[in-house]
Design an enzyme around this catalytic site. Structure first.
Site, short mmCIF file in Angstrom:
data_model
loop_
_atom_site.label_atom_id
_atom_site.label_comp_id
_atom_site.label_asym_id
_atom_site.label_seq_id
_atom_site.Cartn_x
_atom_site.Cartn_y
_atom_site.Cartn_z
N TYR A 188 0.92 -0.98 -0.12
CA TYR A 188 -0.31 -0.02 -0.20
C TYR A 188 0.95 1.19 0.25
O TYR A 188 1.87 1.68 1.16
CB TYR A 188 -0.57 0.22 1.17
N GLU B 270 0.23 4.78 -0.68
CA GLU B 270 -1.29 6.39 -0.09
C GLU B 270 -0.45 7.00 -0.47
O GLU B 270 0.20 7.19 0.62
CB GLU B 270 -2.53 6.16 0.15
#
Ligand code: DSN
Length: 432
Positions: A52, A54
């Site tokens: 991940y 972001e």
């Protein structure tokens, strides 16, 4: 020895084997499809899929970004160099979110934007009423003049722009066989103070190879492209901008100079969550491949093959929308040429191993699920090494299939010839 997939999920494994066989034994003529290299497949299947990330390089909401930051920066730098932009966002998951991120960055609900009518070649995301974006903004659609080689009348466009005062003038297409006069669009946009956006999803690879015009050379503000068509990468999207790169964590005013920041903030956190880092790895590889001299040769050959295919189809009686092609694709008016709807022709060609897709023609009186045309393109066959003589043979099989449409024996013969021809041109990443 069985592969891990074969052992764990033989059903999925078998479907992948079936798709490999289909790709090897047939001709892929859908203009938006292509074959990636083994190196791109490797990057796509890499452990970056586990991560991940972001945010943007150096500004993430999760730890453990040592390699993802370097990877995304590498892809950004390569994209900027290849397209001559000031900034690149490589996170859009594909073409629709890519365009949505731009609209949502530049427009407020109800604002006006101009794009090409779908039946004249514009894309669903260019404001078609069935799309959410079509409902959210006030779209004004312009048309082409197919009887004049698809020319766009810039006096008409200017009159429309003066009447509707769009905030953005969008050009670009998904089913239009010509190049665009970006200078003409820019002139109109400047008259009404609009931003200029070009969606070059279909021709991104041809622009990267400098065999078609680059909208940035004509002063465009924003260029969007998918990464899997002529660019020959994984499925994804990129938004390229002019302007000054800023901090995407800070809100800024919408100005030309701030476009990189406004767009970054629109992609994340505005529209998307975690970027697919394995796709970004494969995009980085694709961009490096597109910088090589062989890629320019590939792009030149795509155009030569399209010209040869189009000329032979027309010589054998097919009517093409706009009377030919200047890019990698063409649209056969199947009703005018053969009294066959687009869906019928697509199905007939499927039966002989030639994959195409039905397509609207300008102001098509027929419905989208059985329109009046079929779209063909040369990017995939060119990746396999087919040259002009092969393109002419393919045109011959298309016409023969139409002539033999009710003769199953003849269709089976054509299918056998297409298979033999296809097997002589290996698909990258699929052992022969
Ligand atoms: N689906 C793509 C095409 O075939 O042109 C565009 O979204």
């Amino acid at each position: 020895m069985n592969t891990p997939l074969q052992q764990e999920d033989p059903q999925t494994y078998d479907l992948i084997q079936g798709e490999k066989k289909r790709q090897k034994e047939g001709l892929e003529m859908i203009p938006s499809e292509n074959y990636v290299s083994p190196a791109i497949l490797e990057a796509l299947g890499s452990v970056f899929t586990n991560k991940y990330s972001e945010g943007y390089p150096g500004l993430r909401y999760y730890g453990g970004q040592e390699f993802t930051d370097r990877l995304e920066s590498l892809a950004i730098e390569r994209a900027k160099k290849l397209f001559r932009s000031d900034h690149a966002n490589v996170q859009p998951l594909s073409g629709s979110p890519m365009n949505q991120a731009v609209y949502l960055a530049l427009l407020q609900p109800g604002d006006c934007i101009m794009g090409m009518d779908l039946s004249h070649g514009g894309h669903l995301t260019h404001g078609h009423p069935v799309s959410h974006m079509g409902k959210l903004f006030n779209w004004v659609r312009y048309k082409t003049h197919p009887e004049e080689q698809g020319r766009i009348d810039f006096d008409e466009l200017l009159a429309l722009a003066k009447e509707h005062r769009p905030k953005v003038i969008l050009c670009g297409y998904t089913s239009y066989p010509r190049d665009l006069d970006y200078a003409g669009f820019k002139r109109v946009a400047d008259e009404v103070g609009a931003f200029t956006m070009a969606d070059v999803a279909h021709i991104g690879g041809l622009i990267a190879a400098d065999v078609m015009r680059n909208p940035f050379d004509y002063g465009f503000d924003i260029v969007t492209t998918t990464t899997h068509k002529t660019l020959r990468g994984p499925r994804g999207g990129m938004i390229l901008t002019k302007g000054k790169v800023g901090n995407p964590l800070k809100a800024v005013e919408l100005t030309r100079e701030n476009l990189p920041t406004v767009i970054d903030r629109s992609v994340f956190p505005g529209l998307q969550g975690g970027p697919h880092m394995n796709t970004i790895a494969a995009i980085a590889v694709m961009l490096q491949e597109a910088m090589q001299p062989e890629f320019k040769e590939y792009a030149q050959q795509v155009l030569k093959n399209a010209k040869a295919l189009a000329a032979e189809l027309m010589a054998q009686g097919a009517e093409l929308v706009t009377g030919g092609t200047d890019n990698h694709m063409m649209v056969i008016d199947s009703v005018a040429s053969f009294e066959l709807g687009g869906a019928e022709l697509e199905k007939l060609l499927d039966s002989v191993g030639i994959t195409t897709n039905k397509s609207m023609i300008p102001d098509d009186p027929r419905p989208p699920f059985n329109p009046s045309g079929v779209r063909l393109g040369t990017p995939a066959m060119t990746t396999r090494g087919v040259k002009e003589d092969g393109a002419r043979r393919i045109a011959g099989w298309i016409i023969q299939a139409v002539q033999a449409r009710t003769d199953s024996v003849k269709l089976a013969e054509i299918r056998a010839q297409v298979k033999e021809f296809s097997l002589a041109y290996p698909v990258p990443g699929i052992p022969s």
